[in-house]
Write a protein that holds these residues in place. Structure first.
Motif, mmCIF file in Angstrom:
data_model
loop_
_atom_site.group_PDB
_atom_site.id
_atom_site.type_symbol
_atom_site.label_atom_id
_atom_site.label_comp_id
_atom_site.label_asym_id
_atom_site.label_seq_id
_atom_site.Cartn_x
_atom_site.Cartn_y
_atom_site.Cartn_z
ATOM 1 N N TYR A 1 -8.821 0.545 5.600
ATOM 2 C CA TYR A 1 -8.836 1.498 4.467
ATOM 3 C C TYR A 1 -10.244 2.050 4.250
ATOM 4 O O TYR A 1 -10.440 3.262 4.108
ATOM 5 C CB TYR A 1 -8.337 0.798 3.198
ATOM 6 N N HIS A 2 -11.224 1.145 4.205
ATOM 7 C CA HIS A 2 -12.589 1.621 3.936
ATOM 8 C C HIS A 2 -13.080 2.547 5.049
ATOM 9 O O HIS A 2 -13.785 3.522 4.785
ATOM 10 C CB HIS A 2 -13.545 0.433 3.745
ATOM 11 N N ASN B 1 -11.571 5.777 4.503
ATOM 12 C CA ASN B 1 -12.057 6.358 3.248
ATOM 13 C C ASN B 1 -13.531 6.782 3.344
ATOM 14 O O ASN B 1 -14.161 7.092 2.340
ATOM 15 C CB ASN B 1 -11.889 5.300 2.136
ATOM 16 N N ILE C 1 -4.070 3.203 -1.034
ATOM 17 C CA ILE C 1 -4.538 2.632 0.243
ATOM 18 C C ILE C 1 -3.659 3.160 1.372
ATOM 19 O O ILE C 1 -4.145 3.650 2.399
ATOM 20 C CB ILE C 1 -4.483 1.085 0.200
ATOM 21 N N HIS C 2 -2.364 3.072 1.148
ATOM 22 C CA HIS C 2 -1.413 3.537 2.167
ATOM 23 C C HIS C 2 -1.637 5.021 2.464
ATOM 24 O O HIS C 2 -1.710 5.446 3.625
ATOM 25 C CB HIS C 2 0.009 3.288 1.660
ATOM 26 N N LYS D 1 -4.285 6.840 2.161
ATOM 27 C CA LYS D 1 -5.518 7.084 2.928
ATOM 28 C C LYS D 1 -5.313 6.847 4.428
ATOM 29 O O LYS D 1 -5.934 7.473 5.285
ATOM 30 C CB LYS D 1 -6.587 6.117 2.456
ATOM 31 N N LEU D 2 -4.444 5.875 4.735
ATOM 32 C CA LEU D 2 -4.259 5.540 6.152
ATOM 33 C C LEU D 2 -3.222 6.436 6.850
ATOM 34 O O LEU D 2 -3.140 6.454 8.074
ATOM 35 C CB LEU D 2 -3.894 4.057 6.290
#
Ligand SMILES: Cc1ncc(COP(=O)(O)O)c(C=O)c1O
Length: 443
Positions: free
Chosen positions: A124-125, A128, A297-298, A300-301
């Motif tokens: 995620y990071h 992001n 989170i989801h 972003k991916l």
């Protein structure tokens, strides 16, 4: 008969010297190989919350095996897995603590759920635009399973020392056991909130923008039911949010009704970014773990060219149709029998019964939350350490009660279907074992 099987987390030679085996189970009782009826004081291993041999689960599993016994989850779907993911999201939607958890990743155990969540945090990071966020923070005395990720963020030294070195991008918060200040607390203890100041120290040490995630159990189960002080989880959320650090609740033990809600996050109204789960999800009948993931989170991916895999992670048995069918049957039972809230209903009774053992010899602490509890001992001689609780465990087993011993602690987590008179029986067998052990030492 006992030679070949190398048993997990067991003193194998001690076990094989005086083996204890279970042959059948029904409701809240096991039967041992010598025909004794044994009350299951630990829900198998924190998993059989609904009691044993539930025909509804057996029927669902049987039907599913005959219908579709296995299907890969890589690039091909199966209906029960999609249904289960939807059901978990629907149930989570009823609380503001969890209504942002819109996606589910399936695996086969708590250990895999933890490693999955840690990997998602790192991915995620990166997605992001913060690839430098790689530090993972756990807590001393935390247990997050036995994978290299979970072991590294875990804080039980015995579980690590044979396997060093582990991940190097890891640090730990202080543990929350304070028998001097908090002994015999009922529910959440008063003292210890100041231990969270150490998180700010870790932020200073590593840099806020280097930390990917903090992972904690809402209460530590395997280390002997260590409960956070009042306000701790809320404050932890506040600090992690302030620094853009993801918060993962490892609810492998605390989920599925153990503290009176689907998840402990809901009881204390704290919003983790991810929740890991296993055990009670399928009542222990079929192995299954899962991670619930926040929508942001989801989201972003799910980026970039649609033909590419978004997360290079998964297991042959992810979203196994039979495990999914078992879980769906379990969730039906939790709902129909109001078992998500049963631990709250029984909590006071359980608490008073457990604390009635307070004045027995060598008992230095009793801790409880929901339908979980632990008794900690200070054996009269150093050389009795570990053996003291082991003897109590053996005495209980011989007299019809299964408890868990770890170090100088006896831990308890009875099935959610237990009633008050069965709690009385559990406590009376335990009490006589505590008295017997204390007298035996004096003699
Ligand atoms: C909080 C927590 N996380 C992870 C695990 C590991 O689960 P498993 O044994 O299914 O791998 C456990 C097991 O007790 C647990 O209590």
């Amino acid at each position: 008969m006992f030679d070949s099987y190398w048993m997990p987390f067991t003193a194998n030679r001690q076990f094989k010297h005086s083996p204890k085996t279970l042959t059948t189970a029904k409701g809240i009782y096991y039967q041992s190989s010598d025909g004794k009826k044994i009350l299951d004081g630990i829900s198998g291993l924190w998993c059989c919350n609904l009691g044993h041999a539930r025909p509804e689960i057996a029927d669902a599993v049987n039907k599913q095996i005959l219908n579709l016994d296995y299907a890969t989850a890589f690039q091909v779907g199966n209906e029960p897995a999609f249904k289960l993911a939807n059901k978990l999201v629907e149930l989570s939607n009823t609380s503001s603590a969890t209504n942002h958890l819109k996606n589910v990743f399936f695996c086969n155990s708590g250990s895999e759920a933890v490693d999955t969540a840690l990997k998602i945090a790192l991915a995620y990071h990166k997605a992001n635009g913060e690839p430098q966020r790689t530090i993972l923070i756990g807590r001393e005395k935390g247990y997050h399973g036995v994978g290299f990720g979970g072991m590294s963020v875990g804080g039980l030294e015995n579980n690590k020392k044979q396997f060093l070195p582990l991940l190097s991008n890891v640090d730990h918060l202080p543990h929350l056991l304070d028998i001097e200040k908090n002994s015999f607390s009922k529910g959440m203890p008063k003292f210890g909130l100041d231990k969270l100041e150490y998180l700010e120290i870790l932020v200073q040490k590593h840099g806020a923008d280097k930390i990917a995630a903090v992972i904690v159990e809402p209460f530590s189960g395997s280390a002997g039911v260590i409960i956070p002080p009042l306000g701790y989880l809320e404050k932890l959320r506040e600090i992690t949010r302030k620094h853009g650090i993801l918060l993962i609740f490892d609810e492998v033990i605390s989920g599925f009704g153990r503290v009176g809600n689907l998840f402990a996050a809901q009881r204390w109204n704290v919003q983790p970014d991810m929740i890991t789960m296993a055990k009670g999800l399928t009542n222990g009948v079929i192995p299954m773990g899962a991670v619930m993931i926040a929508n942001y989170i989801h989201h972003k991916l799910m980026h970039g060219d649609q033909k590419y895999i978004e997360l290079f992670h998964g297991y042959t048995y992810s979203g196994h149709p039979v495990a999914s069918a078992a879980a769906l049957a379990c969730l039906d039972i939790y709902q129909k029998e109001n078992l998500f809230t049963k631990a709250i209903e029984l909590e006071n009774y359980w608490q008073e019964q457990l604390h009635s053992l307070k004045d027995l010899p060598n008992v230095i602490d009793i801790r409880n939350i929901g339908l979980a509890g632990a008794i900690e001992f200070k054996p009269p001689h150093q050389d009795l350490s570990t053996l003291y609780a082991y003897n109590i465990f053996t005495n209980c087993f011989n007299n019809g009660l299964l408890v868990r011993h770890t170090g100088d602690i006896i831990a308890l987590s009875p099935p959610l279907v237990i009633n008050k008179s069965e709690i009385d029986l559990l406590i009376s067998i335990l009490k006589q074992a505590l008295i017997f052990q204390a007298c035996n030492i004096v003699d």
